[in-house]
Motif scaffolding. Sequence first.
Motif, PDB file in Angstrom:
ATOM      1  N   PRO A 192       0.822  -1.201   0.000  1.00 53.31           N
ATOM      2  CA  PRO A 192       0.000   0.000   0.000  1.00 53.31           C
ATOM      3  C   PRO A 192       0.867   1.267   0.000  1.00 53.31           C
ATOM      4  O   PRO A 192       1.918   1.301   0.640  1.00 53.31           O
ATOM      5  CB  PRO A 192      -0.793  -0.105   1.294  1.00 53.31           C
ATOM      6  N   ILE A 193       0.420   2.282  -0.686  1.00 49.10           N
ATOM      7  CA  ILE A 193       1.194   3.493  -0.898  1.00 49.10           C
ATOM      8  C   ILE A 193       1.400   4.257   0.415  1.00 49.10           C
ATOM      9  O   ILE A 193       0.541   4.260   1.291  1.00 49.10           O
ATOM     10  CB  ILE A 193       0.489   4.390  -1.941  1.00 49.10           C
ATOM     11  N   GLY A 194       2.578   4.871   0.561  1.00 47.96           N
ATOM     12  CA  GLY A 194       2.842   5.738   1.702  1.00 47.96           C
ATOM     13  C   GLY A 194       3.559   5.070   2.860  1.00 47.96           C
ATOM     14  O   GLY A 194       3.697   3.846   2.909  1.00 47.96           O
ATOM     15  N   LEU A 195       4.043   5.904   3.793  1.00 47.10           N
ATOM     16  CA  LEU A 195       4.679   5.420   5.013  1.00 47.10           C
ATOM     17  C   LEU A 195       3.634   5.271   6.116  1.00 47.10           C
ATOM     18  O   LEU A 195       2.580   5.905   6.081  1.00 47.10           O
ATOM     19  CB  LEU A 195       5.772   6.397   5.469  1.00 47.10           C
ATOM     20  N   ASP A 196       3.934   4.456   7.091  1.00 43.73           N
ATOM     21  CA  ASP A 196       3.022   4.229   8.213  1.00 43.73           C
ATOM     22  C   ASP A 196       3.100   5.402   9.187  1.00 43.73           C
ATOM     23  O   ASP A 196       3.936   5.433  10.090  1.00 43.73           O
ATOM     24  CB  ASP A 196       3.382   2.916   8.922  1.00 43.73           C
ATOM     25  N   LEU A 197       2.217   6.377   8.988  1.00 45.35           N
ATOM     26  CA  LEU A 197       2.131   7.525   9.889  1.00 45.35           C
ATOM     27  C   LEU A 197       0.864   7.462  10.732  1.00 45.35           C
ATOM     28  O   LEU A 197       0.588   8.379  11.499  1.00 45.35           O
ATOM     29  CB  LEU A 197       2.130   8.834   9.094  1.00 45.35           C
ATOM     30  N   GLY A 198       0.077   6.407  10.542  1.00 46.95           N
ATOM     31  CA  GLY A 198      -1.220   6.351  11.206  1.00 46.95           C
ATOM     32  C   GLY A 198      -2.204   7.313  10.569  1.00 46.95           C
ATOM     33  O   GLY A 198      -3.160   7.766  11.215  1.00 46.95           O
ATOM     34  N   ALA A 199      -1.983   7.649   9.315  1.00 53.19           N
ATOM     35  CA  ALA A 199      -2.794   8.658   8.631  1.00 53.19           C
ATOM     36  C   ALA A 199      -4.243   8.210   8.485  1.00 53.19           C
ATOM     37  O   ALA A 199      -4.523   7.037   8.213  1.00 53.19           O
ATOM     38  CB  ALA A 199      -2.201   8.952   7.259  1.00 53.19           C
ATOM     39  N   ARG A 200      -5.165   9.179   8.613  1.00 57.69           N
ATOM     40  CA  ARG A 200      -6.584   8.907   8.431  1.00 57.69           C
ATOM     41  C   ARG A 200      -7.222   9.876   7.438  1.00 57.69           C
ATOM     42  O   ARG A 200      -7.997   9.460   6.579  1.00 57.69           O
ATOM     43  CB  ARG A 200      -7.320   8.969   9.777  1.00 57.69           C
ATOM     44  N   THR A 201      -6.918  11.144   7.559  1.00 59.33           N
ATOM     45  CA  THR A 201      -7.542  12.133   6.684  1.00 59.33           C
ATOM     46  C   THR A 201      -6.833  12.165   5.332  1.00 59.33           C
ATOM     47  O   THR A 201      -5.703  11.679   5.196  1.00 59.33           O
ATOM     48  CB  THR A 201      -7.476  13.535   7.309  1.00 59.33           C
ATOM     49  N   PRO A 202      -7.467  12.746   4.298  1.00 60.32           N
ATOM     50  CA  PRO A 202      -6.791  12.886   3.008  1.00 60.32           C
ATOM     51  C   PRO A 202      -5.470  13.630   3.110  1.00 60.32           C
ATOM     52  O   PRO A 202      -4.485  13.263   2.464  1.00 60.32           O
ATOM     53  CB  PRO A 202      -7.811  13.659   2.166  1.00 60.32           C
ATOM     54  N   GLU A 203      -5.433  14.669   3.946  1.00 60.77           N
ATOM     55  CA  GLU A 203      -4.208  15.453   4.090  1.00 60.77           C
ATOM     56  C   GLU A 203      -3.102  14.636   4.748  1.00 60.77           C
ATOM     57  O   GLU A 203      -1.940  14.685   4.333  1.00 60.77           O
ATOM     58  CB  GLU A 203      -4.492  16.725   4.909  1.00 60.77           C
ATOM     59  N   GLU A 204      -3.462  13.880   5.777  1.00 61.01           N
ATOM     60  CA  GLU A 204      -2.467  13.031   6.436  1.00 61.01           C
ATOM     61  C   GLU A 204      -1.978  11.930   5.496  1.00 61.01           C
ATOM     62  O   GLU A 204      -0.792  11.594   5.477  1.00 61.01           O
ATOM     63  CB  GLU A 204      -3.068  12.420   7.698  1.00 61.01           C
ATOM     64  N   THR A 205      -2.896  11.389   4.702  1.00 62.16           N
ATOM     65  CA  THR A 205      -2.510  10.355   3.745  1.00 62.16           C
ATOM     66  C   THR A 205      -1.594  10.922   2.673  1.00 62.16           C
ATOM     67  O   THR A 205      -0.603  10.283   2.280  1.00 62.16           O
ATOM     68  CB  THR A 205      -3.764   9.742   3.094  1.00 62.16           C
ATOM     69  N   ALA A 206      -1.907  12.130   2.195  1.00 62.43           N
ATOM     70  CA  ALA A 206      -1.047  12.784   1.200  1.00 62.43           C
ATOM     71  C   ALA A 206       0.347  12.998   1.772  1.00 62.43           C
ATOM     72  O   ALA A 206       1.357  12.824   1.078  1.00 62.43           O
ATOM     73  CB  ALA A 206      -1.661  14.111   0.761  1.00 62.43           C
ATOM     74  N   LEU A 207       0.419  13.374   3.056  1.00 66.12           N
ATOM     75  CA  LEU A 207       1.713  13.564   3.711  1.00 66.12           C
ATOM     76  C   LEU A 207       2.490  12.249   3.776  1.00 66.12           C
ATOM     77  O   LEU A 207       3.708  12.221   3.529  1.00 66.12           O
ATOM     78  CB  LEU A 207       1.504  14.116   5.118  1.00 66.12           C
ATOM     79  N   SER A 208       1.807  11.153   4.054  1.00 67.27           N
ATOM     80  CA  SER A 208       2.493   9.859   4.136  1.00 67.27           C
ATOM     81  C   SER A 208       3.012   9.430   2.772  1.00 67.27           C
ATOM     82  O   SER A 208       4.084   8.834   2.665  1.00 67.27           O
ATOM     83  CB  SER A 208       1.561   8.793   4.716  1.00 67.27           C
ATOM     84  N   ILE A 209       2.247   9.733   1.714  1.00 68.10           N
ATOM     85  CA  ILE A 209       2.696   9.405   0.360  1.00 68.10           C
ATOM     86  C   ILE A 209       3.909  10.249  -0.010  1.00 68.10           C
ATOM     87  O   ILE A 209       4.909   9.741  -0.532  1.00 68.10           O
ATOM     88  CB  ILE A 209       1.554   9.628  -0.658  1.00 68.10           C
ATOM     89  N   ALA A 210       3.819  11.546   0.266  1.00 65.00           N
ATOM     90  CA  ALA A 210       4.941  12.440  -0.042  1.00 65.00           C
ATOM     91  C   ALA A 210       6.184  12.032   0.739  1.00 65.00           C
ATOM     92  O   ALA A 210       7.302  12.080   0.220  1.00 65.00           O
ATOM     93  CB  ALA A 210       4.558  13.882   0.279  1.00 65.00           C
ATOM     94  N   ALA A 211       5.999  11.627   1.996  1.00 66.92           N
ATOM     95  CA  ALA A 211       7.143  11.202   2.815  1.00 66.92           C
ATOM     96  C   ALA A 211       7.818   9.984   2.203  1.00 66.92           C
ATOM     97  O   ALA A 211       9.052   9.884   2.190  1.00 66.92           O
ATOM     98  CB  ALA A 211       6.676  10.900   4.238  1.00 66.92           C
TER      99      ALA A 211
END
Length: 383
Positions: free
Chosen positions: A327-346
């Motif tokens: 699955p795309i992104g790092l494990d940041l515990g993201a839930r919102t679209p903005e948090e998910t976008a941050l995990s993908i960018a990271a």
Amino acid sequence: MLDIAEELNRWVEQGREFAVATVVAVGGSAPRQPGAALAVDSAGTAIGSVSGGCVEGAVYELCQQALETGSTVLERFGYSDEDAFAVGLTCGGVIDILVTPLRADAPSREVYVAALAAAARGVSAAVARITDGPDELLGRALLVRADGSYEGTLGGHPELDRTAVGNASAMLDAGRTGTVEIGEDGSLCGRPLTLLVESSVPPPRMIVFGAIDFASALVRVGKLLGYQVTVCDARPVFATAVRFPEADEIVIDWPHRYLKSTEVDSRTVLCVLTHDAKFDVPLLELALTLPVAYVGAMGSRRTHLDRNARLREVGVTELELARLRSPIGLDLGARTPEETALSIAAEIVAHRRGGTGVPLTGAHTPIHHNGSQGPVGRIGSVA
């Protein structure tokens, strides 16, 4: 220097004289990489940065002195064990700064002016200049264009120019900024000269497939990172400028068909957020064969396993599947679209820079990795 080309080009058009201080070499934990620049004009106006602020004042004064004397200066700044508040890098790093006055009588002024104009217009070009060698050659530069043509001279043997052009062309093709050592006669032996090659290329592309809320947040983060962002979706009701006002381009087409028709390169990142097998499978089947920087796909772990099975069925190899970040992104515990976008960018940044993604607290890994640079090319050293 080319990182502040737009403003410096305006200074040139306004007839200002100025000096440019450029980071040409780094060691240890340095805050900026080769190519970072600070410029000061004759009125004392300053733009840009060469550090996290710890040596800016001293570099500012060097620029003013260079404008007065017309001399190019190479200066090293490092940490002072005796006095942590002395002029130096308290982070423990070392940086070499080359200060070049671009007065009307500067030897390579026309080359620098042409390089700034090209970079300001978004035209691919590289400027190669001598950053370590005989004093009379310091700052000498030549400009190399994407078609292999060049102007200027480094002031030495003709073979030196040819060798420099060859190296600069190769680095421009890769969108890289870095250093190279060659002999004064253009050979790779003998007394070496160090060249800094700064490449300016159009921003890299981020193509986001799937016009969903998560894509809207990712577009904003992608723009923040300097990407030229395209959103592609086959559904015109969702792929609209109203929903994606910050996107550079919105394409209404089947994702795999658009990807097949558009240009990508080794800096392009592909983010597949469609979350639908009829889009994902043909798109990823193609994407995983392309020489792009990153391919990521959204979905749960269950979706990931199902998608991989479908990709294997259509002939995608295990080597190609290994390129997929899913699955795309790092494990940041993201839930919102903005948090998910941050995990993908990271994850994109970590993948590009060679980072681990682990917290720096308690870690013993380097803070600054010698990985590739992002939008403006790769930072590194070529021996």
